[in-house]
Design a protein around this motif. Structure first.
Motif, PDB file in Angstrom:
ATOM      1  N   PHE A  33       0.843  -1.190   0.000  1.00  0.00           N
ATOM      2  CA  PHE A  33       0.000   0.000   0.000  1.00  0.00           C
ATOM      3  C   PHE A  33       0.882   1.245   0.000  1.00  0.00           C
ATOM      4  CE2 PHE A  33      -3.769  -2.430   1.139  1.00  0.00           C
ATOM      5  CZ  PHE A  33      -3.236  -3.521   1.790  1.00  0.00           C
ATOM      6  N   GLU A  96       1.199  -5.913   4.071  1.00  0.00           N
ATOM      7  CA  GLU A  96       0.383  -6.765   4.907  1.00  0.00           C
ATOM      8  C   GLU A  96       1.278  -7.850   5.514  1.00  0.00           C
ATOM      9  OE1 GLU A  96      -3.792  -7.242   3.581  1.00  0.00           O
ATOM     10  OE2 GLU A  96      -3.183  -9.334   3.430  1.00  0.00           O
ATOM     11  N   GLN A 103      -0.833  -4.493   9.249  1.00  0.00           N
ATOM     12  CA  GLN A 103       0.046  -3.850   8.274  1.00  0.00           C
ATOM     13  C   GLN A 103       1.226  -3.205   8.989  1.00  0.00           C
ATOM     14  OE1 GLN A 103      -1.856  -1.022   5.657  1.00  0.00           O
ATOM     15  NE2 GLN A 103      -3.402  -2.508   5.011  1.00  0.00           N
TER      16      GLN A 103
ATOM     17  N   PHE B  34      -6.931  -1.564  15.146  1.00  0.00           N
ATOM     18  CA  PHE B  34      -5.502  -1.423  15.422  1.00  0.00           C
ATOM     19  C   PHE B  34      -5.214  -0.061  16.042  1.00  0.00           C
ATOM     20  CE2 PHE B  34      -4.666  -5.104  12.840  1.00  0.00           C
ATOM     21  CZ  PHE B  34      -5.636  -5.063  11.863  1.00  0.00           C
ATOM     22  N   TYR B  51      -9.624  -7.916  17.882  1.00  0.00           N
ATOM     23  CA  TYR B  51     -10.604  -8.403  16.920  1.00  0.00           C
ATOM     24  C   TYR B  51     -11.934  -8.785  17.566  1.00  0.00           C
ATOM     25  CZ  TYR B  51      -6.191  -8.973  14.450  1.00  0.00           C
ATOM     26  OH  TYR B  51      -4.954  -8.755  13.894  1.00  0.00           O
ATOM     27  N   GLY B  96      -9.183 -12.297   7.531  1.00  0.00           N
ATOM     28  CA  GLY B  96      -9.153 -13.574   6.831  1.00  0.00           C
ATOM     29  C   GLY B  96      -7.908 -13.682   5.985  1.00  0.00           C
ATOM     30  N   SER B  97      -8.101 -14.177   4.778  1.00  0.00           N
ATOM     31  CA  SER B  97      -6.944 -14.431   3.933  1.00  0.00           C
ATOM     32  C   SER B  97      -6.254 -13.150   3.497  1.00  0.00           C
ATOM     33  CB  SER B  97      -7.376 -15.227   2.700  1.00  0.00           C
ATOM     34  OG  SER B  97      -8.357 -14.503   1.974  1.00  0.00           O
ATOM     35  N   THR B  98      -7.025 -12.099   3.376  1.00  0.00           N
ATOM     36  CA  THR B  98      -6.441 -10.816   2.990  1.00  0.00           C
ATOM     37  C   THR B  98      -7.037  -9.721   3.866  1.00  0.00           C
ATOM     38  OG1 THR B  98      -6.156 -11.520   0.702  1.00  0.00           O
ATOM     39  CG2 THR B  98      -6.144  -9.168   1.119  1.00  0.00           C
ATOM     40  N   LEU B  99      -6.180  -8.902   4.417  1.00  0.00           N
ATOM     41  CA  LEU B  99      -6.649  -7.835   5.290  1.00  0.00           C
ATOM     42  C   LEU B  99      -7.213  -6.683   4.487  1.00  0.00           C
ATOM     43  CD1 LEU B  99      -6.774  -6.971   8.276  1.00  0.00           C
ATOM     44  CD2 LEU B  99      -4.579  -5.870   7.951  1.00  0.00           C
ATOM     45  N   GLY B 100      -6.495  -6.286   3.414  1.00  0.00           N
ATOM     46  CA  GLY B 100      -6.971  -5.167   2.627  1.00  0.00           C
ATOM     47  C   GLY B 100      -6.634  -3.838   3.277  1.00  0.00           C
ATOM     48  N   ARG B 101      -7.319  -2.824   2.846  1.00  0.00           N
ATOM     49  CA  ARG B 101      -6.987  -1.473   3.272  1.00  0.00           C
ATOM     50  C   ARG B 101      -7.431  -1.206   4.698  1.00  0.00           C
ATOM     51  NH1 ARG B 101      -9.833   3.573   1.145  1.00  0.00           N
ATOM     52  NH2 ARG B 101      -8.812   4.244   3.057  1.00  0.00           N
ATOM     53  N   LEU B 102      -6.737  -0.288   5.346  1.00  0.00           N
ATOM     54  CA  LEU B 102      -7.113   0.190   6.660  1.00  0.00           C
ATOM     55  C   LEU B 102      -7.678   1.601   6.525  1.00  0.00           C
ATOM     56  CD1 LEU B 102      -4.026  -0.860   8.835  1.00  0.00           C
ATOM     57  CD2 LEU B 102      -6.156  -2.107   8.459  1.00  0.00           C
TER      58      LEU B 102
END
Lengths: 114, 114
Positions: A33, A96, A103, B34, B51, B96-102
């Motif tokens: 990112f 990630e 992150q 976070f 979480y 899960g498998s991908t966190l992605g953007r925060l």
């Protein structure tokens, strides 16, 4: 956690020029990112860069202004094109974690445009 | 619109006191939360992730999550001058498998005075 390095750490550039920022990770990561942090502000996501595909840009950011490359799983570049003083900011790359549960950020590139 | 709100502060506490930092978020689908610490001129550093509803303790830090009320907080016990920094709250929709953007809040500036 991954060890992330960025180059350059800082730069002073002239209006109208371009700067390419490099981000190197010590392990293979799927998602990288690019963020911008303007003085006194929080982080704004510019784009998400996955290896082997085009970067996904957030609203307000376009590829012509911020082209991104992601040639492999440990490296990415962000170019700030045709710079203006409004581009003065800290640019951060993040990755990630291996478990995809958080992150981590690189040290950042402090850009000043005159 | 996914919003993360924090009191910008500054929050000032004496050494040894408890510092309480709060964060609310708008998207009920948020799954991961976070807290990052950012010293002046440095990049964000992850200090806590949470979480599930309830408390999570790590040394002098306790993160609290209440999904029903859509808030997450960070308590710093026995605050030290070295805790003086900006604290960023971040949330994510995935786990899960991908966190992605925060999605980041604007940050709360904390000052601990001796």
């Amino acid at each position: 956690s991954a060890v992330i390095s960025q180059k350059p750490s800082r730069d002073i550039c002239q209006r109208g020029t371009s700067l390419t920022i490099q981000c190197q990770v010590d392990s293979q990561v799927t998602m990288m990112f690019w963020y911008r942090q303007q003085p006194g502000q929080s982080l704004t996501l510019i784009a998400t860069a996955n290896q082997g595909s085009e970067a996904t840009y957030e609203s307000g950011f376009v590829i012509d202004k911020f082209p991104i490359s992601r040639p492999n799983l440990t490296f990415s570049t962000l170019t700030v094109s045709n710079m203006s003083p409004e581009d003065s900011s800290i640019y951060l790359c993040s990755v990630e974690s291996a478990l995809a549960d958080t992150q981590y950020f690189g040290p950042g590139t402090r850009l000043t445009v005159l | 619109q996914k919003e993360v709100e924090q009191n910008s502060g500054p929050l000032s506490v004496p050494e040894g006191a408890i510092a309480s930092l709060n964060c609310t978020y708008s998207d009920r689908g948020s799954q991961s939360f976070f807290w990052y610490r950012q010293y002046s001129g440095k990049s964000p550093e992850l200090i806590m992730s949470i979480y599930s509803n309830g408390d999570k303790e790590d040394g002098r830090f306790t993160a609290q999550l209440n999904k029903a009320s859509q808030y997450v907080s960070l308590l710093i016990r026995d605050s030290q001058p070295s805790d003086s920094a900006t604290y960023l709250c971040a949330v994510n929709l995935s786990r899960g498998s991908t966190l992605g953007r925060l999605y980041f809040g604007r940050g709360t500036q904390l000052t601990v005075w001796p």
